[in-house]
Scaffold this motif. Structure first.
Motif, PDB file in Angstrom:
ATOM      1  N   ILE A  64      35.233  59.486  38.662  1.00  0.00           N
ATOM      2  CA  ILE A  64      35.750  59.859  38.940  1.00  0.00           C
ATOM      3  C   ILE A  64      36.836  59.984  39.692  1.00  0.00           C
ATOM      4  CG2 ILE A  64      35.287  61.282  41.602  1.00  0.00           C
ATOM      5  CD1 ILE A  64      31.860  61.081  40.900  1.00  0.00           C
ATOM      6  N   PHE A  65      37.748  60.559  40.198  1.00  0.00           N
ATOM      7  CA  PHE A  65      39.167  60.394  40.286  1.00  0.00           C
ATOM      8  C   PHE A  65      39.136  60.958  42.392  1.00  0.00           C
ATOM      9  CE2 PHE A  65      39.639  60.818  36.242  1.00  0.00           C
ATOM     10  CZ  PHE A  65      40.352  59.903  35.234  1.00  0.00           C
ATOM     11  N   ILE A  66      39.597  59.880  43.153  1.00  0.00           N
ATOM     12  CA  ILE A  66      39.367  60.871  43.981  1.00  0.00           C
ATOM     13  C   ILE A  66      41.031  60.683  44.565  1.00  0.00           C
ATOM     14  CG2 ILE A  66      39.753  60.222  46.637  1.00  0.00           C
ATOM     15  CD1 ILE A  66      37.238  57.636  45.343  1.00  0.00           C
ATOM     16  N   SER A  78      46.215  58.296  44.087  1.00  0.00           N
ATOM     17  CA  SER A  78      44.977  58.279  43.324  1.00  0.00           C
ATOM     18  C   SER A  78      44.004  56.850  43.196  1.00  0.00           C
ATOM     19  CB  SER A  78      45.457  58.756  41.980  1.00  0.00           C
ATOM     20  OG  SER A  78      45.031  58.551  41.033  1.00  0.00           O
ATOM     21  N   ILE A  79      42.908  57.351  43.348  1.00  0.00           N
ATOM     22  CA  ILE A  79      41.680  56.080  42.592  1.00  0.00           C
ATOM     23  C   ILE A  79      40.863  56.690  41.837  1.00  0.00           C
ATOM     24  CG2 ILE A  79      39.832  54.648  43.708  1.00  0.00           C
ATOM     25  CD1 ILE A  79      41.636  55.214  46.765  1.00  0.00           C
ATOM     26  N   PRO A  80      40.390  56.159  40.410  1.00  0.00           N
ATOM     27  CA  PRO A  80      39.573  56.965  39.443  1.00  0.00           C
ATOM     28  C   PRO A  80      38.812  55.871  39.556  1.00  0.00           C
ATOM     29  CG  PRO A  80      42.182  55.893  38.519  1.00  0.00           C
ATOM     30  CD  PRO A  80      42.388  56.115  39.748  1.00  0.00           C
ATOM     31  N   LEU A  81      37.560  55.341  39.951  1.00  0.00           N
ATOM     32  CA  LEU A  81      36.362  54.910  39.892  1.00  0.00           C
ATOM     33  C   LEU A  81      35.401  55.002  38.477  1.00  0.00           C
ATOM     34  CD1 LEU A  81      35.469  55.543  43.523  1.00  0.00           C
ATOM     35  CD2 LEU A  81      36.428  53.760  42.465  1.00  0.00           C
ATOM     36  N   ASP A  93      35.364  46.790  42.821  1.00  0.00           N
ATOM     37  CA  ASP A  93      37.036  45.987  42.320  1.00  0.00           C
ATOM     38  C   ASP A  93      37.850  46.937  42.121  1.00  0.00           C
ATOM     39  OD1 ASP A  93      35.633  43.769  43.556  1.00  0.00           O
ATOM     40  OD2 ASP A  93      35.722  42.687  41.478  1.00  0.00           O
ATOM     41  N   LEU A  94      39.406  46.381  42.488  1.00  0.00           N
ATOM     42  CA  LEU A  94      40.507  47.302  41.759  1.00  0.00           C
ATOM     43  C   LEU A  94      41.164  45.989  40.778  1.00  0.00           C
ATOM     44  CD1 LEU A  94      41.146  49.351  44.097  1.00  0.00           C
ATOM     45  CD2 LEU A  94      39.694  49.660  42.773  1.00  0.00           C
ATOM     46  N   PRO A  95      40.858  45.460  39.877  1.00  0.00           N
ATOM     47  CA  PRO A  95      41.941  44.212  39.103  1.00  0.00           C
ATOM     48  C   PRO A  95      43.257  44.622  38.648  1.00  0.00           C
ATOM     49  CG  PRO A  95      40.225  44.950  38.088  1.00  0.00           C
ATOM     50  CD  PRO A  95      40.325  45.949  38.682  1.00  0.00           C
ATOM     51  N   TYR A 103      39.674  50.663  33.845  1.00  0.00           N
ATOM     52  CA  TYR A 103      39.371  49.623  34.956  1.00  0.00           C
ATOM     53  C   TYR A 103      38.868  50.927  36.093  1.00  0.00           C
ATOM     54  CZ  TYR A 103      40.019  45.277  33.343  1.00  0.00           C
ATOM     55  OH  TYR A 103      40.264  44.308  32.177  1.00  0.00           O
ATOM     56  N   SER A 104      38.185  50.974  37.702  1.00  0.00           N
ATOM     57  CA  SER A 104      38.718  51.256  38.464  1.00  0.00           C
ATOM     58  C   SER A 104      40.025  51.036  38.880  1.00  0.00           C
ATOM     59  CB  SER A 104      37.711  50.871  39.219  1.00  0.00           C
ATOM     60  OG  SER A 104      36.037  51.757  39.024  1.00  0.00           O
TER      61      SER A 104
END
Length: 179
Positions: A64-66, A78-81, A93-95, A103-104
């Motif tokens: 899911i993309f915020i 943009s934050i894809p989880l 975590d955002l590695p 990855y997220s």
């Protein structure tokens, strides 16, 4: 990742244009336009709140993309989880990694209102093994509810217009409609 950022800018611009073209009654002058949710974050000591174009896009996989943007769309977040449906609420975590890793990710595009000249920064290219976190406190895919907090430090994407790192703090999101 660069093409996704362009997609996010186009999505946010389209939503802004669609909402701004609606006829407004004189009794609605003080009304706040309702969008799909609210996203707030701080970058360079400026706090942004997006209530109009903020939202979540569901990928056919388990991502899911915020998405959110500043009022002028010069700062697009943009934050894809990844794995949200399987894992549910928790800490993501955002590695550091590469665009080939699934990855997220946390990313911010600066000065990108025209959709092509902005500098994009992502946690994949950040300075540390883990460059931030997203804490999901509520997730109900059927009811279309997603809320939580985030913060991250992102590095400039290779071959992009940026350099160095950018830090996003005090992030929060509360989404009540998915696309």
């Amino acid at each position: 990742m660069h093409s996704f950022t362009r997609y996010a800018v186009l999505l946010l611009c389209g939503a802004s244009l669609g909402l701004s073209s609606c006829k407004k009654d004189s009794s609605d002058d003080d009304a706040t336009p309702e969008g799909d949710g609210i996203v707030t974050w701080t970058h360079n000591n400026v706090t942004y709140t997006d209530k109009i174009t903020a939202g979540a896009v569901v990928d056919p996989g388990d991502k899911i993309f915020i998405l959110a943007g500043s009022k002028d769309l010069n700062n697009v977040l943009s934050i894809p989880l990844l794995g949200l449906s399987a894992k549910g609420p928790g800490v993501y975590d955002l590695p550091k990694g590469s665009a080939l890793n699934d990855y997220s990710v946390g990313s911010i595009t600066l000065n990108g209102a025209d959709g092509k000249s902005g500098a994009t920064y992502t946690t994949l290219y950040g300075p540390n093994a883990i460059n931030g976190t997203v804490t999901v406190t509520e997730f109900d895919k059927n009811a279309q509810k997603l809320s939580g907090t985030f913060s991250f430090t992102a590095g400039a994407t290779p071959l992009g217009n940026g350099s160095g790192t950018q830090t996003v703090t005090n992030g929060s999101f509360s989404i009540h409609k998915f696309h």
